[in-house]
Design a protein around this motif. Structure first.
Motif, PDB file in Angstrom:
ATOM      1  N   TYR A 137      -5.603   9.645  12.924  1.00  0.00           N
ATOM      2  CA  TYR A 137      -3.821   9.196  12.335  1.00  0.00           C
ATOM      3  C   TYR A 137      -3.049   8.355  12.906  1.00  0.00           C
ATOM      4  N   PRO A 138      -1.788   8.004  12.124  1.00  0.00           N
ATOM      5  CA  PRO A 138      -1.319   6.864  11.793  1.00  0.00           C
ATOM      6  C   PRO A 138      -0.806   6.082  13.231  1.00  0.00           C
ATOM      7  N   THR A 139      -0.762   5.563  14.119  1.00  0.00           N
ATOM      8  CA  THR A 139       0.112   5.170  15.350  1.00  0.00           C
ATOM      9  C   THR A 139       1.716   5.675  14.854  1.00  0.00           C
ATOM     10  N   PRO A 140       2.226   6.345  16.530  1.00  0.00           N
ATOM     11  CA  PRO A 140       3.443   6.928  16.459  1.00  0.00           C
ATOM     12  C   PRO A 140       4.579   5.554  16.278  1.00  0.00           C
ATOM     13  N   VAL A 141       4.260   4.349  16.366  1.00  0.00           N
ATOM     14  CA  VAL A 141       4.872   3.362  15.793  1.00  0.00           C
ATOM     15  C   VAL A 141       4.702   3.612  14.240  1.00  0.00           C
ATOM     16  N   LYS A 142       4.017   3.289  13.588  1.00  0.00           N
ATOM     17  CA  LYS A 142       3.645   3.329  11.876  1.00  0.00           C
ATOM     18  C   LYS A 142       4.451   4.309  11.658  1.00  0.00           C
ATOM     19  N   SER A 143       4.204   5.538  11.992  1.00  0.00           N
ATOM     20  CA  SER A 143       4.874   6.748  11.914  1.00  0.00           C
ATOM     21  C   SER A 143       6.172   6.334  11.378  1.00  0.00           C
ATOM     22  N   VAL A 144       7.564   5.752  12.313  1.00  0.00           N
ATOM     23  CA  VAL A 144       8.781   5.980  12.624  1.00  0.00           C
ATOM     24  C   VAL A 144       8.865   5.073  11.459  1.00  0.00           C
ATOM     25  N   ALA A 145       8.009   3.362  11.288  1.00  0.00           N
ATOM     26  CA  ALA A 145       8.265   2.587  10.538  1.00  0.00           C
ATOM     27  C   ALA A 145       7.924   3.351   8.823  1.00  0.00           C
ATOM     28  N   GLU A 146       7.140   3.448   8.522  1.00  0.00           N
ATOM     29  CA  GLU A 146       7.225   4.341   7.072  1.00  0.00           C
ATOM     30  C   GLU A 146       8.356   5.387   7.066  1.00  0.00           C
ATOM     31  N   VAL A 147       8.916   6.273   8.004  1.00  0.00           N
ATOM     32  CA  VAL A 147      10.210   6.777   7.531  1.00  0.00           C
ATOM     33  C   VAL A 147      11.245   6.201   7.276  1.00  0.00           C
ATOM     34  N   TYR A 148      11.180   4.484   7.929  1.00  0.00           N
ATOM     35  CA  TYR A 148      12.736   3.941   7.538  1.00  0.00           C
ATOM     36  C   TYR A 148      12.304   2.779   6.745  1.00  0.00           C
ATOM     37  N   GLY A 149      10.946   3.264   5.599  1.00  0.00           N
ATOM     38  CA  GLY A 149      10.598   2.134   4.842  1.00  0.00           C
ATOM     39  C   GLY A 149      10.626   0.768   5.812  1.00  0.00           C
ATOM     40  N   LEU A 150      10.808   0.351   6.131  1.00  0.00           N
ATOM     41  CA  LEU A 150      10.158  -0.704   7.090  1.00  0.00           C
ATOM     42  C   LEU A 150       8.549  -1.146   6.420  1.00  0.00           C
ATOM     43  N   PRO A 151       8.426  -2.449   5.728  1.00  0.00           N
ATOM     44  CA  PRO A 151       6.263  -2.694   5.968  1.00  0.00           C
ATOM     45  C   PRO A 151       5.962  -2.570   7.022  1.00  0.00           C
ATOM     46  N   VAL A 152       4.658  -2.067   7.221  1.00  0.00           N
ATOM     47  CA  VAL A 152       3.408  -1.807   8.291  1.00  0.00           C
ATOM     48  C   VAL A 152       2.527  -2.949   8.088  1.00  0.00           C
ATOM     49  N   PHE A 153       1.794  -3.902   9.019  1.00  0.00           N
ATOM     50  CA  PHE A 153       0.805  -4.154   9.330  1.00  0.00           C
ATOM     51  C   PHE A 153       0.092  -4.681  10.088  1.00  0.00           C
ATOM     52  N   GLN A 154      -0.841  -4.003   9.907  1.00  0.00           N
ATOM     53  CA  GLN A 154      -1.680  -3.448  11.089  1.00  0.00           C
ATOM     54  C   GLN A 154      -3.320  -4.110  11.640  1.00  0.00           C
ATOM     55  N   PRO A 155      -3.089  -5.111  11.690  1.00  0.00           N
ATOM     56  CA  PRO A 155      -4.158  -6.069  11.271  1.00  0.00           C
ATOM     57  C   PRO A 155      -5.183  -6.515  13.377  1.00  0.00           C
ATOM     58  N   GLU A 156      -6.733  -6.095  12.991  1.00  0.00           N
ATOM     59  CA  GLU A 156      -6.752  -6.193  14.159  1.00  0.00           C
ATOM     60  C   GLU A 156      -7.207  -7.842  15.173  1.00  0.00           C
ATOM     61  N   LYS A 157      -6.803  -8.677  13.888  1.00  0.00           N
ATOM     62  CA  LYS A 157      -6.121  -9.753  15.163  1.00  0.00           C
ATOM     63  C   LYS A 157      -5.247 -10.337  14.202  1.00  0.00           C
ATOM     64  N   VAL A 158      -3.961 -10.562  15.449  1.00  0.00           N
ATOM     65  CA  VAL A 158      -2.652 -10.778  15.072  1.00  0.00           C
ATOM     66  C   VAL A 158      -2.936 -11.970  15.265  1.00  0.00           C
ATOM     67  N   ASN A 159      -3.357 -12.760  15.927  1.00  0.00           N
ATOM     68  CA  ASN A 159      -3.533 -14.333  16.461  1.00  0.00           C
ATOM     69  C   ASN A 159      -4.153 -15.261  15.661  1.00  0.00           C
ATOM     70  N   SER A 160      -4.601 -15.061  14.889  1.00  0.00           N
ATOM     71  CA  SER A 160      -5.341 -15.608  13.913  1.00  0.00           C
ATOM     72  C   SER A 160      -4.857 -14.930  12.414  1.00  0.00           C
TER      73      SER A 160
END
Length: 310
Positions: free
Chosen positions: A44-67
């Motif tokens: 399932y998409p995360t709740p934040v991803k679902s909201v972002a997609e409703v509003y057409g916001l670019p979504v990024f889901q990296p395993e690592k964000v610090n590198s």
């Protein structure tokens, strides 16, 4: 301001929605990768991803964000400010130092109390009467940064996890919008966290179990802390049952044993808990939905005189 939002669960999703609907310029959204859930292990998409997609916001889901690619995407976005709400990852200096105004976290406690993953549950479990929202500037510690804004509310004896969650979710949205106005005006003022810290570790299965019924306050707070999800539980006649809807009872029922069901009434079952009595309005037995104790008695599932926790 160009803002990047980082968050994952429902609590964070409601904050993202509030930002977008208030006209805040969110240029990118970071969330944890989608994970399989439930018995069918469906992704399932995360709740934040679902909201972002409703509003057409670019979504990024990296395993690592610090590198790696996650960090490179953040650099491309070049945000003025990063807002973090229950993202689920600790940020390092490579991210913290990136936005011009810094990274700020919305945390559901009065820091430095209840640093960590489960501040709402732990505050109720420990019998706190006050809590709130703290917005702080992120450093490399766990919820240790300087405070930018704080809002406080009362924890009422009638509050459980569900009701307090809703209150703090609403307060968090309001506080975040107030903070962003301050940030846009260039008036952020930071102060150090004061007082002894306490911690709110992630809830484990063992935290949900009530085995000791010698203290009414302990039992009441334990049930409240995990009501309605995932439910405090205890053993009854060799089976694990969940308890919901706890309240104190000031009536006396004579001599009884700790954990004994001393009375089943229309509004719940009364448990003898050493220092007092606690009423439980709903009980859930294995394979059943939550039901009133009176219905459970009618179905021969429980009876007066049975002992919980033994």
């Amino acid at each position: 301001m160009n803002i990047v939002f980082m968050g994952t669960p429902e609590f964070a999703a409601s904050h993202l929605k509030a930002l977008v609907e208030s006209g805040v310029k969110v240029i990118g959204v970071f969330s944890q990768p989608d994970r399989p859930k439930g018995r069918g292990r469906r992704v399932y998409p995360t709740p934040v991803k679902s909201v972002a997609e409703v509003y057409g916001l670019p979504v990024f889901q990296p395993e690592k964000v610090n590198s790696g690619e996650g960090l490179e995407k953040l650099k491309e976005l070049s945000p003025d400010l990063i807002v973090v709400v229950a993202y689920g990852k600790l940020l390092k200096s490579s991210v913290i130092d990136l936005p011009t105004l810094g990274c700020f976290n919305v945390h559901a406690s009065l820091l430095p109390k209840y640093r960590g993953a489960a501040p709402i549950q732990r505050a109720i479990e420990n019998g706190e009467t006050r809590t709130g929202i703290t917005i702080f500037k992120i450093d490399e510690g766990m919820d240790t940064g300087e405070i930018a804004l704080r809002r406080e509310i009362e924890i009422e004896i009638s509050d459980n996890f569900g009701s307090l969650y809703e209150k703090l979710e609403r307060l968090g949205r309001e506080a975040l919008l107030d903070f962003l106005k301050i940030a846009e005006a260039g008036r952020i003022e930071l102060c150090k966290q004061e007082g002894a810290p306490s911690y709110a570790p992630k809830v484990q299965a063992s935290d949900l179990v009530i085995s000791d019924f010698s203290d009414a306050v302990y039992v009441l707070n334990k049930v409240r802390a995990y009501d309605p999800q995932p439910g405090a539980r205890t053993s009854l006649d060799g089976k694990m049952v969940k308890l919901f809807g706890a309240a104190f009872s000031d009536r006396s029922y004579g001599k009884s044993r700790d954990g004994e069901i001393v009375k089943v009434e229309d509004h719940g079952m009364v448990l003898s808990c050493g220092t007092g009595n606690v009423i439980i309005s709903l009980v859930q037995l294995p394979g059943k939905r939550p039901m009133s104790p009176k219905d459970a008695v009618s179905g021969w599932l429980i009876r007066e005189g049975m002992i919980l926790g033994g």
